[in-house]
Design a protein around this motif. Structure first.
Motif, PDB file in Angstrom:
ATOM      1  N   ASP A  73      10.354  75.097 -20.925  1.00  0.00           N
ATOM      2  CA  ASP A  73       9.857  74.235 -20.221  1.00  0.00           C
ATOM      3  C   ASP A  73       8.662  74.127 -19.886  1.00  0.00           C
ATOM      4  O   ASP A  73       7.823  74.712 -19.147  1.00  0.00           O
ATOM      5  CB  ASP A  73      10.862  73.777 -18.755  1.00  0.00           C
ATOM      6  CG  ASP A  73      10.481  72.327 -18.081  1.00  0.00           C
ATOM      7  OD1 ASP A  73       9.626  72.035 -18.402  1.00  0.00           O
ATOM      8  OD2 ASP A  73      11.367  72.987 -17.064  1.00  0.00           O
ATOM      9  N   LEU A  74       7.432  72.711 -20.423  1.00  0.00           N
ATOM     10  CA  LEU A  74       5.897  73.086 -20.347  1.00  0.00           C
ATOM     11  C   LEU A  74       5.690  72.477 -18.916  1.00  0.00           C
ATOM     12  O   LEU A  74       4.431  73.248 -18.747  1.00  0.00           O
ATOM     13  CB  LEU A  74       5.887  72.243 -21.326  1.00  0.00           C
ATOM     14  CG  LEU A  74       5.653  72.346 -22.400  1.00  0.00           C
ATOM     15  CD1 LEU A  74       5.200  71.429 -23.872  1.00  0.00           C
ATOM     16  CD2 LEU A  74       5.056  73.689 -23.188  1.00  0.00           C
ATOM     17  N   THR A  75       6.474  72.160 -18.387  1.00  0.00           N
ATOM     18  CA  THR A  75       5.846  71.589 -16.569  1.00  0.00           C
ATOM     19  C   THR A  75       6.038  73.608 -16.140  1.00  0.00           C
ATOM     20  O   THR A  75       5.463  73.855 -14.934  1.00  0.00           O
ATOM     21  CB  THR A  75       7.343  70.967 -15.889  1.00  0.00           C
ATOM     22  OG1 THR A  75       8.746  71.650 -15.690  1.00  0.00           O
ATOM     23  CG2 THR A  75       8.053  69.536 -16.732  1.00  0.00           C
ATOM     24  N   GLU A  76       6.771  74.310 -16.378  1.00  0.00           N
ATOM     25  CA  GLU A  76       6.824  75.622 -15.564  1.00  0.00           C
ATOM     26  C   GLU A  76       4.928  76.605 -16.359  1.00  0.00           C
ATOM     27  O   GLU A  76       5.108  77.022 -15.873  1.00  0.00           O
ATOM     28  CB  GLU A  76       7.816  76.303 -16.454  1.00  0.00           C
ATOM     29  CG  GLU A  76       9.122  75.721 -15.891  1.00  0.00           C
ATOM     30  CD  GLU A  76       9.843  77.191 -15.794  1.00  0.00           C
ATOM     31  OE1 GLU A  76      10.955  76.603 -15.057  1.00  0.00           O
ATOM     32  OE2 GLU A  76      10.088  77.262 -16.709  1.00  0.00           O
ATOM     33  N   LEU A  77       4.236  75.916 -17.311  1.00  0.00           N
ATOM     34  CA  LEU A  77       3.846  76.369 -17.648  1.00  0.00           C
ATOM     35  C   LEU A  77       1.811  75.706 -17.269  1.00  0.00           C
ATOM     36  O   LEU A  77       1.256  76.594 -17.714  1.00  0.00           O
ATOM     37  CB  LEU A  77       3.595  76.512 -19.096  1.00  0.00           C
ATOM     38  CG  LEU A  77       4.925  77.093 -20.285  1.00  0.00           C
ATOM     39  CD1 LEU A  77       4.278  77.080 -21.445  1.00  0.00           C
ATOM     40  CD2 LEU A  77       4.718  78.359 -19.626  1.00  0.00           C
ATOM     41  N   VAL A  78       1.953  74.420 -16.195  1.00  0.00           N
ATOM     42  CA  VAL A  78       1.484  74.466 -15.628  1.00  0.00           C
ATOM     43  C   VAL A  78       0.124  74.798 -14.307  1.00  0.00           C
ATOM     44  O   VAL A  78       1.283  75.013 -13.606  1.00  0.00           O
ATOM     45  CB  VAL A  78       1.097  72.082 -15.781  1.00  0.00           C
ATOM     46  CG1 VAL A  78      -0.019  71.977 -15.363  1.00  0.00           C
ATOM     47  CG2 VAL A  78       1.487  72.332 -17.424  1.00  0.00           C
ATOM     48  N   ASP A  79      -0.645  74.578 -13.991  1.00  0.00           N
ATOM     49  CA  ASP A  79      -0.893  75.378 -12.448  1.00  0.00           C
ATOM     50  C   ASP A  79      -0.573  76.720 -11.991  1.00  0.00           C
ATOM     51  O   ASP A  79       0.816  76.248 -10.647  1.00  0.00           O
ATOM     52  CB  ASP A  79      -1.076  73.617 -12.172  1.00  0.00           C
ATOM     53  CG  ASP A  79      -2.350  72.830 -12.447  1.00  0.00           C
ATOM     54  OD1 ASP A  79      -2.840  73.078 -12.815  1.00  0.00           O
ATOM     55  OD2 ASP A  79      -1.710  71.328 -12.023  1.00  0.00           O
ATOM     56  N   ARG A  80      -0.800  77.267 -12.781  1.00  0.00           N
ATOM     57  CA  ARG A  80       1.017  78.457 -12.340  1.00  0.00           C
ATOM     58  C   ARG A  80      -0.595  79.510 -12.049  1.00  0.00           C
ATOM     59  O   ARG A  80      -1.654  79.876 -12.841  1.00  0.00           O
ATOM     60  CB  ARG A  80       1.432  78.604 -13.181  1.00  0.00           C
ATOM     61  CG  ARG A  80       2.479  77.750 -13.060  1.00  0.00           C
ATOM     62  CD  ARG A  80       2.806  77.477 -11.532  1.00  0.00           C
ATOM     63  NE  ARG A  80       4.197  75.860 -12.148  1.00  0.00           N
ATOM     64  CZ  ARG A  80       5.472  76.318 -12.555  1.00  0.00           C
ATOM     65  NH1 ARG A  80       5.719  77.030 -11.709  1.00  0.00           N
ATOM     66  NH2 ARG A  80       6.171  74.931 -12.080  1.00  0.00           N
ATOM     67  N   THR A  81      -0.790  80.353 -11.825  1.00  0.00           N
ATOM     68  CA  THR A  81      -1.169  82.110 -11.768  1.00  0.00           C
ATOM     69  C   THR A  81      -0.555  82.777 -12.956  1.00  0.00           C
ATOM     70  O   THR A  81       0.303  82.163 -13.558  1.00  0.00           O
ATOM     71  CB  THR A  81      -0.730  83.018 -11.107  1.00  0.00           C
ATOM     72  OG1 THR A  81       0.201  83.400 -11.056  1.00  0.00           O
ATOM     73  CG2 THR A  81      -0.915  82.409  -9.432  1.00  0.00           C
ATOM     74  N   LEU A  82      -1.842  83.724 -13.790  1.00  0.00           N
ATOM     75  CA  LEU A  82      -1.847  84.326 -14.545  1.00  0.00           C
ATOM     76  C   LEU A  82       0.400  85.283 -14.648  1.00  0.00           C
ATOM     77  O   LEU A  82       0.520  85.294 -15.332  1.00  0.00           O
ATOM     78  CB  LEU A  82      -3.048  85.587 -14.796  1.00  0.00           C
ATOM     79  CG  LEU A  82      -2.556  86.217 -16.296  1.00  0.00           C
ATOM     80  CD1 LEU A  82      -2.163  85.733 -17.175  1.00  0.00           C
ATOM     81  CD2 LEU A  82      -3.139  87.087 -16.085  1.00  0.00           C
TER      82      LEU A  82
END
Length: 265
Positions: A73-82
C-alpha cells in the motif's frame, strides 16, 4: 464452508475453513488488494492460527477481483519516518517467513496481476497455480523504489538473470513465461483456476499431515546448504521420519497392498 471473522478494521481479508483446506482471500478488490501493514499482520496471524488447527491440512491464498495483489500500500510509504518504513518491511518479512514456517503446504491461487510484493508472495508460497490471464512484475524501479525485498523470493524462485531482468526493467511477464521460469507450477484456463487449486490441495491433503510437515520443513532446511551438509541433515531427517507412526503405517500398507490409515503422528 465455514467463515471465520478476522480482527481487522479494514476487513481486507476473508478467512474460511473447509476441512481439509484453510483459505485466505485478499478482499480489497477495488484497490487491487494492497498488502498494507494491517493486511500483512492479518495474514500472518491467520497462517499461525491455521498452523495450530489440526483440521487444516493445506492452505490456499487467493484474491477477489482483477488482481491477486498489486503490492504494498504505497500510501503507507509517503511522508513517514525511517522507523515507520522499517516497520512496514518488517511486517512483510514476518508474513513471508510465516508462509514457510507453518506446517501446511501453502498454495497461491493467482488470478490477475501479482506485482511487487504481490509477486513476492507468489514466489514465497510453496506452490502456485495461475490463471492464463495472470501477469507478474516487480515494477518498483519505475517509481524509484527498487523491489529489494521481492528480490529475495524472486531470485530463489527463478534464478539470477531472469530475476535481475524483471527487477531492472519492471517488465511484465505472462503466466506461460512465469511457469516456464518456475515462478508458478501450473497455468490453467481462468475459469478452471479455483477447481484446479482445490483439486491440487485435496490431493496433497490426502497424505499424512505429519509427513507433509516433516517434508516441508526439511525442504527449506536443506535448500541453501552445500550438498554434503544437505545429505547429512536429510539422512537424519529420513531416519527419524521412518520411525514415525505414519511412516510405519504407510510402509506396512504398501507391503500389504492396502490403503494406509493415517494418525498424523
Amino acid at each position: 464452508m465455514s467463515q471465520d471473522s478476522v480482527d481487522t478494521d479494514s476487513k481486507a481479508i476473508e478467512v474460511e475453513v473447509d476441512a481439509p483446506l484453510g483459505v485466505i482471500t485478499l478482499a480489497e478488490a477495488k484497490r487491487r488488494n494492497p498488502l498494507s501493514a494491517t493486511t500483512m499482520g492479518a495474514i500472518t496471524s491467520t497462517l499461525q492460527r491455521f498452523d495450530a488447527d489440526p483440521a487444516v491440512r493445506v492452505i490456499v491464498i487467493r484474491a477477489l477481483g482483477p488482481a491477486f495483489s498489486a503490492g504494498h500500500d504505497l500510501t503507507e510509504l509517503v511522508d513517514r519516518t525511517l522507523d515507520d518504513e522499517r516497520a512496514i518491511f518488517a511486517a512483510c518479512t514476518e508474513m513471508m517467513a510465516a508462509v514457510h514456517a507453518v506446517r501446511q503446504p501453502v498454495i497461491a491461487e493467482v488470478a490477475g496481476i501479482a506485482f511487487a510484493a504481490g509477486c513476492q508472495l507468489v514466489a514465497t508460497c510453496d506452490l502456485a497455480v495461475a490463471g492464463e490471464s495472470a501477469r507478474f512484475s516487480t515494477p518498483g524501479v519505475k517509481i524509484g523504489l527498487f523491489c529489494s525485498t521481492p528480490m529475495v523470493a524472486l531470485t530463489r524462485a527463478i534464478g539470477r538473470k531472469r530475476a535481475m531482468k524483471m527487477l531492472l526493467t519492471g517488465d511484465v511477464i505472462d503466466a506461460a513465461t512465469a511457469a516456464d521460469w518456475g515462478l508458478v507450477n501450473d497455468v490453467v484456463p481462468d475459469a478452471e483456476l479455483s477447481s484446479a487449486v482445490t483439486d491440487l490441495a485435496t490431493r496433497i491433503a490426502s497424505s499424512s499431515a505429519s509427513t507433509l510437515a516433516i517434508g516441508k520443513s526439511a525442504f527449506y532446511r536443506q535448500i541453501d546448504q552445500s550438498e554434503p551438509d544437505a545429505y547429512a541433515i536429510m539422512g537424519e531427517t529420513m531416519a527419524t521420519n521412518a520411525m514415525t507412526c505414519d511412516a510405519q503405517e504407510g510402509i506396512s500398507a504398501f507391503l500389504g497392498k492396502r490403503q494406509p490409515v493415517w494418525t498424523d503422528s
